[in-house]
Design a protein around this motif. Structure first.
Motif, PDB file in Angstrom:
ATOM      1  N   LYS A  89      35.856 -59.134 -14.816  1.00  0.00           N
ATOM      2  CA  LYS A  89      35.189 -59.424 -16.079  1.00  0.00           C
ATOM      3  C   LYS A  89      33.714 -59.698 -15.800  1.00  0.00           C
ATOM      4  O   LYS A  89      33.374 -60.436 -14.888  1.00  0.00           O
ATOM      5  N   ASP A  90      32.862 -59.074 -16.585  1.00  0.00           N
ATOM      6  CA  ASP A  90      31.424 -59.286 -16.477  1.00  0.00           C
ATOM      7  C   ASP A  90      30.938 -59.709 -17.856  1.00  0.00           C
ATOM      8  O   ASP A  90      31.465 -59.252 -18.871  1.00  0.00           O
ATOM      9  N   LEU A 148      32.409 -57.149 -20.497  1.00  0.00           N
ATOM     10  CA  LEU A 148      33.017 -55.942 -19.954  1.00  0.00           C
ATOM     11  C   LEU A 148      34.291 -56.366 -19.241  1.00  0.00           C
ATOM     12  O   LEU A 148      34.235 -57.071 -18.237  1.00  0.00           O
ATOM     13  N   HIS A 149      35.443 -55.993 -19.801  1.00  0.00           N
ATOM     14  CA  HIS A 149      36.742 -56.317 -19.213  1.00  0.00           C
ATOM     15  C   HIS A 149      37.285 -55.056 -18.559  1.00  0.00           C
ATOM     16  O   HIS A 149      37.320 -53.997 -19.189  1.00  0.00           O
ATOM     17  N   GLU A 194      36.945 -45.510 -11.007  1.00  0.00           N
ATOM     18  CA  GLU A 194      36.909 -46.648 -10.093  1.00  0.00           C
ATOM     19  C   GLU A 194      36.302 -47.867 -10.784  1.00  0.00           C
ATOM     20  O   GLU A 194      35.571 -47.736 -11.758  1.00  0.00           O
ATOM     21  N   LEU A 195      36.573 -49.059 -10.234  1.00  0.00           N
ATOM     22  CA  LEU A 195      36.051 -50.307 -10.808  1.00  0.00           C
ATOM     23  C   LEU A 195      34.527 -50.307 -10.878  1.00  0.00           C
ATOM     24  O   LEU A 195      33.940 -50.786 -11.833  1.00  0.00           O
ATOM     25  N   ALA A 196      33.872 -49.765  -9.863  1.00  0.00           N
ATOM     26  CA  ALA A 196      32.406 -49.817  -9.783  1.00  0.00           C
ATOM     27  C   ALA A 196      31.712 -48.779 -10.663  1.00  0.00           C
ATOM     28  O   ALA A 196      30.480 -48.758 -10.737  1.00  0.00           O
ATOM     29  N   ASP A 197      32.461 -47.933 -11.366  1.00  0.00           N
ATOM     30  CA  ASP A 197      31.850 -46.865 -12.163  1.00  0.00           C
ATOM     31  C   ASP A 197      31.228 -47.333 -13.470  1.00  0.00           C
ATOM     32  O   ASP A 197      30.450 -46.603 -14.077  1.00  0.00           O
ATOM     33  N   VAL A 198      31.577 -48.527 -13.947  1.00  0.00           N
ATOM     34  CA  VAL A 198      30.998 -49.049 -15.185  1.00  0.00           C
ATOM     35  C   VAL A 198      30.391 -50.421 -14.882  1.00  0.00           C
ATOM     36  O   VAL A 198      31.093 -51.318 -14.411  1.00  0.00           O
ATOM     37  N   THR A 199      29.090 -50.564 -15.152  1.00  0.00           N
ATOM     38  CA  THR A 199      28.384 -51.807 -14.822  1.00  0.00           C
ATOM     39  C   THR A 199      27.432 -52.205 -15.941  1.00  0.00           C
ATOM     40  O   THR A 199      26.971 -51.360 -16.709  1.00  0.00           O
ATOM     41  N   TYR A 228      13.749 -55.252 -21.414  1.00  0.00           N
ATOM     42  CA  TYR A 228      13.982 -55.245 -22.863  1.00  0.00           C
ATOM     43  C   TYR A 228      15.427 -54.875 -23.204  1.00  0.00           C
ATOM     44  O   TYR A 228      16.114 -55.632 -23.873  1.00  0.00           O
ATOM     45  N   PRO A 229      15.920 -53.727 -22.761  1.00  0.00           N
ATOM     46  CA  PRO A 229      17.308 -53.413 -23.126  1.00  0.00           C
ATOM     47  C   PRO A 229      18.308 -53.953 -22.102  1.00  0.00           C
ATOM     48  O   PRO A 229      17.988 -54.163 -20.944  1.00  0.00           O
ATOM     49  N   THR A 230      19.522 -54.172 -22.565  1.00  0.00           N
ATOM     50  CA  THR A 230      20.649 -54.459 -21.689  1.00  0.00           C
ATOM     51  C   THR A 230      21.468 -53.178 -21.666  1.00  0.00           C
ATOM     52  O   THR A 230      21.791 -52.624 -22.715  1.00  0.00           O
ATOM     53  N   VAL A 231      21.796 -52.713 -20.474  1.00  0.00           N
ATOM     54  CA  VAL A 231      22.376 -51.382 -20.317  1.00  0.00           C
ATOM     55  C   VAL A 231      23.748 -51.460 -19.659  1.00  0.00           C
ATOM     56  O   VAL A 231      23.924 -52.144 -18.655  1.00  0.00           O
TER      57      VAL A 231
END
Length: 156
Positions: A35-36, A47-48, A84-89, A95-98
């Motif tokens: 979880k992030d 992000l779960h 994979e787990l590391a594919d979405v961060t 300014y933006p959160t990505v």
């Protein structure tokens, strides 16, 4: 006759074992393995990540739930299937959160660019590996920039 019964029982046993294994995968998929979270004022971006989730389009190796909360109210939710787990961060780029969805086997990225000042979300097209995007252009994107990079724009 005994051989047919034995063969039938063997197939039945295999079917029962398969059902048990699939149900255990489904149970495992409900657990959040990572979880992030990013907090900006009263906004929370979460992000779960869950593994081996069965969706209506088949099994997803890593099922990512992207959730945006204002106070206790969910104002946006999307799911992203990845390998994979590391594919979405989640990355804060000033300014933006990505949120980046990188497809390592294919070599493209898709970005979910959150502008919390104007309460909007830009979802980019799938972009082949490159040096990156001009993040400051998301502040006030011009029509040419939108046509080249953006798939969707949403307000929340």
């Amino acid at each position: 006759m005994k051989l047919r019964i034995f063969t039938y029982l063997k197939k039945l046993k295999l079917a029962v074992i398969s059902v048990v294994l699939l149900s255990s995968l489904t149970l495992k998929s409900q657990e959040i393995v990572e979880k992030d979270e990013v907090k900006i004022g009263s906004i929370i971006l979460q992000l779960h990540k869950k593994q081996l989730v069965e969706t209506d389009q088949g099994f997803c190796e890593v099922y990512n739930e992207l959730i945006l909360l204002r106070g206790n109210k969910m104002i946006y939710k999307n799911s992203i299937c990845a390998a994979e787990l590391a594919d979405v961060t989640i990355t804060e780029r000033g300014y933006p959160t990505v949120v980046e969805h990188y497809s390592s086997p294919i070599g493209w990225s898709q970005f979910y660019v959150f502008d919390f000042c104007k309460m909007r979300l830009f979802i980019t097209k799938k972009i082949q590996e490159s040096s990156g995007l001009p993040w400051k252009k998301f502040i006030d994107p011009e029509p040419q920039f939108k046509a080249q990079f953006l798939e969707k724009e949403e307000s929340f």
